[in-house]
Scaffold this motif. Structure first.
Motif, mmCIF file in Angstrom:
data_model
loop_
_atom_site.group_PDB
_atom_site.id
_atom_site.type_symbol
_atom_site.label_atom_id
_atom_site.label_comp_id
_atom_site.label_asym_id
_atom_site.label_seq_id
_atom_site.Cartn_x
_atom_site.Cartn_y
_atom_site.Cartn_z
ATOM 1 N N ASN A 1 56.652 32.508 -49.775
ATOM 2 C CA ASN A 1 57.697 33.147 -48.993
ATOM 3 C C ASN A 1 57.872 34.615 -49.384
ATOM 4 O O ASN A 1 57.895 35.503 -48.524
ATOM 5 C CB ASN A 1 59.001 32.358 -49.207
ATOM 6 N N TYR A 2 57.961 34.873 -50.684
ATOM 7 C CA TYR A 2 58.163 36.261 -51.115
ATOM 8 C C TYR A 2 56.951 37.134 -50.801
ATOM 9 O O TYR A 2 57.090 38.307 -50.449
ATOM 10 C CB TYR A 2 58.561 36.318 -52.592
ATOM 11 N N LEU B 1 55.103 41.347 -44.484
ATOM 12 C CA LEU B 1 55.809 41.812 -43.281
ATOM 13 C C LEU B 1 56.269 43.263 -43.452
ATOM 14 O O LEU B 1 56.187 44.064 -42.516
ATOM 15 C CB LEU B 1 57.006 40.893 -42.980
ATOM 16 N N VAL C 1 53.967 28.099 -45.404
ATOM 17 C CA VAL C 1 54.357 29.143 -46.356
ATOM 18 C C VAL C 1 53.849 28.790 -47.756
ATOM 19 O O VAL C 1 53.292 29.640 -48.457
ATOM 20 C CB VAL C 1 55.896 29.341 -46.336
ATOM 21 N N LEU D 1 54.974 36.675 -48.272
ATOM 22 C CA LEU D 1 55.019 36.888 -46.826
ATOM 23 C C LEU D 1 56.017 37.992 -46.462
ATOM 24 O O LEU D 1 55.768 38.827 -45.581
ATOM 25 C CB LEU D 1 55.411 35.567 -46.153
ATOM 26 N N ARG D 2 57.147 38.036 -47.165
ATOM 27 C CA ARG D 2 58.128 39.103 -46.937
ATOM 28 C C ARG D 2 57.516 40.464 -47.244
ATOM 29 O O ARG D 2 57.741 41.435 -46.530
ATOM 30 C CB ARG D 2 59.356 38.904 -47.830
#
Lengths: 354, 354
Positions: A184-185, A191, A233, A187-188
């Motif tokens: 998740n981190y 982005l 994720v 992916l952030r």
């Protein structure tokens, strides 16, 4: 009074023995243990001397990833398949370690479904949280703290007869250090890079190759329209570890940060239990894929709190499926049956990697 | 060449006029604007002089909370209801501002469904992201940065003909400063408290009264078994603000942290657009419920970056539903039709709070 005590002793120690020793002499008695996971379900069959007589990898059975019904069905199908493979066995106990069975009600639902589907006496079926199986797999009913770092994460500690559990709040509310959180981190950060707010790096390159999407809206559509966003994720975590190993600073920051956040739960557990120098066992996919790295990061974070003592951080003693079998055996045949000798035999047969 | 130019001019400016001025003289011409939200859908009807002739609050229509189909149906039903209420009107344009229509494909799906259901010419129906409506509601087609702080969050900036969009990654990957994130962090703190890792505080007291659950497993079951976990978590944000106002340090830390994280997106947008002293408009439920507090926190975080200039942080000029109507009107009747005078009239009629 004496009579009552004798009756109790007979019921506790002799009755189960008599039952299993006298009936169906042609059938080999086995105990089955299930480790129902988000990526696969492993089922182990032990005979009553602790030998591993069968091992089967079956469909995932995590009730929060699928439904409780599908999870139960996958367990039942796996058990049937293994018993058919083994031929001429009698199942005397079945232990199911499963994520998400957080209260008695949900344990009972699984127990009833699995037991009835398999035509078993419900007293032979035992359902418990996967974290309990992980603890037994790590400490063989002894004291210690198990740190689960899989798709999710949590900590379960036992010390002098007491136990505590920290974390395990799932992907929306917790799971520090887990594959989901690390993915998740990352992916952030990816982005942010796609928005033009970050420079190109190894991490971004690896995620780009994995996701095949090069715009914010593509990535968001991929994640939110996925049937299993959590799994998607979490599947990115190995890429973050690879980027770390290739020297990517961002990946290092994410992984170090997450492992240290997670270590706070281990500290909390040790403090709550009054353990001065905890023995910690780490299990789960994040650890399995990166043993030395995760171990050294965890020691680094924990040393800040336990600077005055010798910390032990290690892996599991045996497969969680075998531990599930031992838990069920203890319940059905009694504490005395699961002797140190039996445990040693199971550890030898079921050591991870066999 | 001259002929072509004349034909173009006629098509652009005269044709729409002729069409709408000559047909059905008995019907009053209106333009409708939709602000399709996660908690409700607001639909405004303006006549062609900019008067607000109808306003209706209808069922939520956020395609990521329900499905695209349900969201579209709720918009269609709302529009039908409003048109029936108004009687004897002819809809010349319909603008739909909706969250989650992040690419042309999804805009087209909504446009086609809504247009066909309402028997409208598809050239009269325009679908765009809610953040565009929020920007027009804030800057009336002028320059500035709109900061959305609702269930989710994002930033959209326009400057000298260019526009940028930062954030808006949804509850799994972003939404800094949003009701979801503030509720989420508060819930994590509450779970820590329930685990015995934190002292009792006003924040915990308020969450306890709201959730009615007093164990970790109860809270997890409530969240993960909810039909709308995102909405449930976001609904906790007002309790965090109340705890902040009652002096709770933890609530203050959560809210200040989130607003500052969110402000990074505003800074990124201003930098990307080359705006030295940005004018920022804040919209959404988190702002509406706590105007002065959010404004002052945001200024405090932004001042670190824009210390040399006069920052303007304010609320919206008009309802987003009216802005949606203006966007559609501009598309259908042309830029020239939406004059400063018309915009002023709409702002006067549609100022928030009327």
């Amino acid at each position: 009074m004496l009579n009552r005590k004798l009756r109790m002793l007979r019921q506790r120690y002799l009755k189960p023995w008599i039952k299993y020793l006298r009936c169906s002499p042609a059938l080999k008695k086995v105990v089955l243990g299930v480790d129902a996971g988000a990526s696969k379900t492993e089922i182990a069959a032990l005979d009553l001397s602790g030998s591993l007589v069968g091992l089967l990898s079956s469909k995932p059975a995590n009730p929060s990833a699928t439904s409780v019904k599908v999870a139960c069905k996958n367990v039942v199908n796996g058990v049937r398949k293994l018993v058919n493979n083994l031929k001429d066995v009698e199942v005397v106990a079945l232990g199911v370690g499963m994520a998400g069975v957080i209260n008695e009600e949900s344990k009972e639902v699984v127990r009833s479904f699995v037991g009835k589907s398999l035509n078993m006496d419900l007293s032979q079926v035992h359902v418990f949280e996967d974290v309990l199986a992980a603890h037994v797999a790590s400490f063989a009913f002894g004291d210690g703290i198990v740190a689960v770092l899989g798709t999710g994460s949590c900590v379960f500690g036992v010390y002098k007869g007491r136990n505590v559990r920290f974390g395990g709040w799932g992907h929306l509310l917790g799971d520090e250090g887990s594959a989901y959180r690390i993915g998740n981190y990352a992916l952030r950060e990816y982005l942010k890079f796609l928005e033009g707010r970050d420079r190109h790096s190894t991490l971004h390159k690896l995620l780009e190759s994995r996701l095949g999407s090069r715009s914010v809206s593509d990535v968001l559509a991929t994640v939110y329209r996925s049937k299993d966003p959590k799994g998607l994720v979490a599947s990115l975590a190995p890429y973050v570890f690879n980027a770390f190993k290739e020297g990517d600073a961002l990946a290092r920051e994410i992984i170090e940060g997450e492992i240290c956040l997670f270590s706070e739960q281990i500290v909390a557990a040790a403090e709550a239990l009054g353990m001065k120098c905890p023995e910690v066992s780490v299990v789960g996919g994040v650890f399995e894929g990166n043993k030395e790295l995760v171990k050294s990061l965890l020691i680094k974070c924990l040393e800040r709190k336990f600077s005055a003592c010798e910390l032990i951080v290690r892996g599991s003693l045996m497969r969680a499926s075998c531990a599930s079998a031992l838990i069920a055996l203890k319940k059905v045949l009694g504490d005395a049956y699961v002797s140190d000798a039996l445990i040693s035999a199971v550890v030898k047969e079921c050591s991870v990697g066999t």
